[in-house]
Design a protein around this motif. Structure first.
Motif, PDB file in Angstrom:
ATOM      1  N   MET A   1       0.878  -1.187   0.000  1.00  2.65           N
ATOM      2  CA  MET A   1       0.000   0.000   0.000  1.00  2.65           C
ATOM      3  C   MET A   1       0.904   1.223   0.000  1.00  2.65           C
ATOM      4  SD  MET A   1      -3.262  -0.108   2.543  1.00  2.65           S
ATOM      5  CE  MET A   1      -2.578  -0.823   3.998  1.00  2.65           C
TER       6      MET A   1
ATOM      7  N   ILE B   1      -5.108  -9.093  -3.072  1.00  3.74           N
ATOM      8  CA  ILE B   1      -5.316  -7.634  -3.130  1.00  3.74           C
ATOM      9  C   ILE B   1      -6.799  -7.311  -2.888  1.00  3.74           C
ATOM     10  CG2 ILE B   1      -5.419  -7.527  -5.669  1.00  3.74           C
ATOM     11  CD1 ILE B   1      -4.143  -4.790  -5.551  1.00  3.74           C
TER      12      ILE B   1
ATOM     13  N   TYR C   1      -8.420  -4.828  -0.060  1.00  3.69           N
ATOM     14  CA  TYR C   1      -9.308  -3.725  -0.494  1.00  3.69           C
ATOM     15  C   TYR C   1     -10.642  -3.814   0.250  1.00  3.69           C
ATOM     16  CZ  TYR C   1     -11.901  -0.757  -3.818  1.00  3.69           C
ATOM     17  OH  TYR C   1     -12.668   0.226  -4.404  1.00  3.69           O
TER      18      TYR C   1
ATOM     19  N   TYR D   1      -3.115   0.457  -3.859  1.00  6.33           N
ATOM     20  CA  TYR D   1      -2.840  -0.949  -3.548  1.00  6.33           C
ATOM     21  C   TYR D   1      -2.164  -1.500  -4.789  1.00  6.33           C
ATOM     22  CZ  TYR D   1      -6.820   0.057  -0.475  1.00  6.33           C
ATOM     23  OH  TYR D   1      -7.682   0.624   0.428  1.00  6.33           O
TER      24      TYR D   1
END
Ligand code: FDA
Length: 505
Positions: A376, A426, A430, A407
């Motif tokens: 991040m 990912i 998120y 990201y």
């Protein structure tokens, strides 16, 4: 118009063409594969079957005009490519017959130091622009992205954030004029395209509106010496507490100071997974000014003079990109493949307006430690970013934004299963960030293109509004109106192109 694309091109080019194969590369020509793959960054789309019928490498604006005219006649979609960094590959793949206009040969940079501006052709990279500015002046710079191989064509038309944005805004905020080939194949500048279209291409993504040939940019004043540092902290060294503090102060720092935390999980030799935060920074001044400023604004980081390196602004580009190893020459900025670690990747983005508590950060760390979630990057806002109104350009993420999150997940091994695993990582991160980021809509940054936000399938305005409001908030409506005015037949389109309001399927 000629019975095939090549003869159409020759007839419609205002410039006499002696060797068409130098400009129009068809799929059976040996020049086609190297050009196609030259700037593809994301290997997820390297082996796609969605290949263009032709790749055009214009050497003259008239070649772009001919490409637009002949694509219309031959019912081919147009994808424009400058640096090829689009996260979802929209500049070089399409699931419909199409051509690529690749601006690789259209990259002249002309600096006018006296008047503090520059004309830059769209196919130039940021590295080429930065190098050429530094070549003629130690007191000028340009506020744009941190990766030198990005193309100015896509980057500036999507916003363009980097280490100078807290002082000078985005790249798109510093555009003075542009030359564009519009949907009618005409060459227009700011005056002849009108202020609405000029507004739209500075942050709204020019791919919906035409082909940018050149930008006229406002150069910004830079001191001859700047200071860069990277302070690394793990969880055990107080990274969580520092990040918590960072969120309260980073948007209020002096505009000369930019600190971005890069957060990732480190796999230690003993098998433990530790969260590490690299606080990477650029200060527009010398160390002796930075140290007292840091003591006043972020003493918790404990910055010491020995953590810092003084350098010129152009060297700081390399410091942020590759650490600027000793002995490296700024000439590498001219290398379109410098530090390009081609791999498979996926990116997503968010904007944060309220600090995330220490407890919540600890919860996020667990998600990062559990899966392949990637890195991040938190880009601090405030300063100039907060002074520009939400409607000044299509980029609406201004006052009140503490920081942007990117990201980013990269992997090297091919294969669908591997891809699914990394995407899952990912996506989980998120998902877990939902409570802590902007809402209604959950906003995103166009240049960190993410097709998970929505795509044009049936081509309606209401469908485009779903992803469009995430990138542009209320500015989406104005972008749609401009689209209806300048490209009523919706010639320039892709999976995330602006759709005019009267289009309902
Ligand atoms: P590319 O050529 O792929 O084009 C991107 C989009 O713009 C496509 O839709 C394309 O059709 C359109 N386009 C390109 N040229 C055009 C033209 N001349 N006229 C009209 N439309 C055109 N961003 C950021 O803000 N700050 C950063 O620091 C970084 N860093 C970064 C690092 C890496 C490794 C990657 C892969 C990406 C970034 N980005 C970024 C994101 C980057 O700004 C974004 O991908 C840009 O759109 C890239 O522009 P290119 O011209 O390189 O891409």
């Amino acid at each position: 118009f000629g019975n095939n694309f090549e003869s159409c091109f020759t007839i419609n080019s205002p410039i006499h063409i002696t060797n068409i194969t130098k400009i129009v590369h068809n799929i059976s020509h040996p020049s086609y594969p190297p050009i196609l793959y030259s700037s593809i960054q994301n290997l997820r789309f390297n082996s796609t079957n969605l290949k263009p019928h032709f790749i055009i490498t214009p050497e003259h604006p008239g070649h772009v005009q001919a490409a637009v005219t002949c694509s219309k006649c031959h019912d081919l979609q147009v994808r424009v490519r400058s640096g090829g960094h689009d996260y979802e590959g929209l500049s070089y793949k399409a699931n419909t017959p199409f051509i690529i206009i690749d601006l690789i040969n259209h990259r002249e940079v002309r600096i006018d130091v006296e008047n503090g501006n520059a004309w830059v052709q769209a196919g130039a990279t940021l590295g080429e622009l930065y190098y050429k500015i530094a070549n003629v002046s130690k007191n000028h710079g340009f506020p744009a992205g941190t990766c030198p191989t990005i193309g100015v064509g896509g980057h500036i038309s999507g916003g363009g954030q980097g280490t100078l944005m807290r002082k000078f805004g985005l790249a798109a905020d510093n555009v003075l004029d542009a030359i564009l080939v519009n949907a009618y194949g005409e060459i227009v500048d700011r005056e002849s395209m009108g202020e609405d279209l000029f507004w739209a291409i500075r942050g709204g993504g020019a791919a919906s509106f035409g082909v940018v040939l050149q930008w006229k940019l406002n150069l910004v004043p830079i001191p001859p010496q700047v200071t860069a540092f990277t302070v690394m902290k793990t969880q055990n060294q107080g990274a969580t507490q520092l990040l918590h503090r960072f969120q309260q102060v980073a948007d209020k720092f002096s505009e000369d100071l930019f600190i971005r935390p890069m957060i990732f999980v480190r796999n230690d030799a003993n098998g433990t997974k530790t969260v590490q935060v690299n606080f990477q920074s650029l200060f527009l001044g010398t160390v002796d000014k930075l140290i007292p400023l840091m003591e006043q604004s972020f003493p918790e980081l404990g910055l010491k003079p020995q953590d810092c390196r003084e350098m010129s602004w152009v060297e700081s580009i390399l410091y942020i990109d590759d650490g600027f190893p000793k002995g490296e020459s700024i000439e590498v900025l001219l290398d379109r493949n410098h530090n390009v670690n081609k791999g498979f990747f996926k990116a997503k983005s968010d904007f944060v307006t309220e600090p995330i508590s220490e407890n919540d950060l600890e919860t996020i760390w667990k998600v990062m430690q559990d899966g392949e979630s990637g890195i991040m990057i938190w880009e601090p806002y405030g300063g100039k970013m907060g002074e520009i109104s939400e409607s000044e350009t299509p980029f609406p993420h201004r006052a009140g934004v503490l920081f942007n999150i990117q990201y980013f997940k990269r992997w090297q091994e091919p294969g669908n299963e591997t891809e699914a695993e990394h995407l899952n990582g990912i996506n989980k991160l998120y998902e877990s960030m939902t409570p802590f980021v902007s809402k209604n809509p959950r906003t995103a940054y166009l240049n960190y293109r993410d097709l998970d936000l929505g795509k044009n399938k049936n081509g309606s305005f209401s469908e485009a509004k779903v992803w469009g409001e995430k990138y542009f908030k209320n500015n989406f409506n104005r972008l749609a109106k401009v689209k209806g005015e300048v490209d009523p037949e919706n010639f320039f389109k892709n999976e995330q192109s602006i759709v005019a309001p009267n289009v309902s399927v």
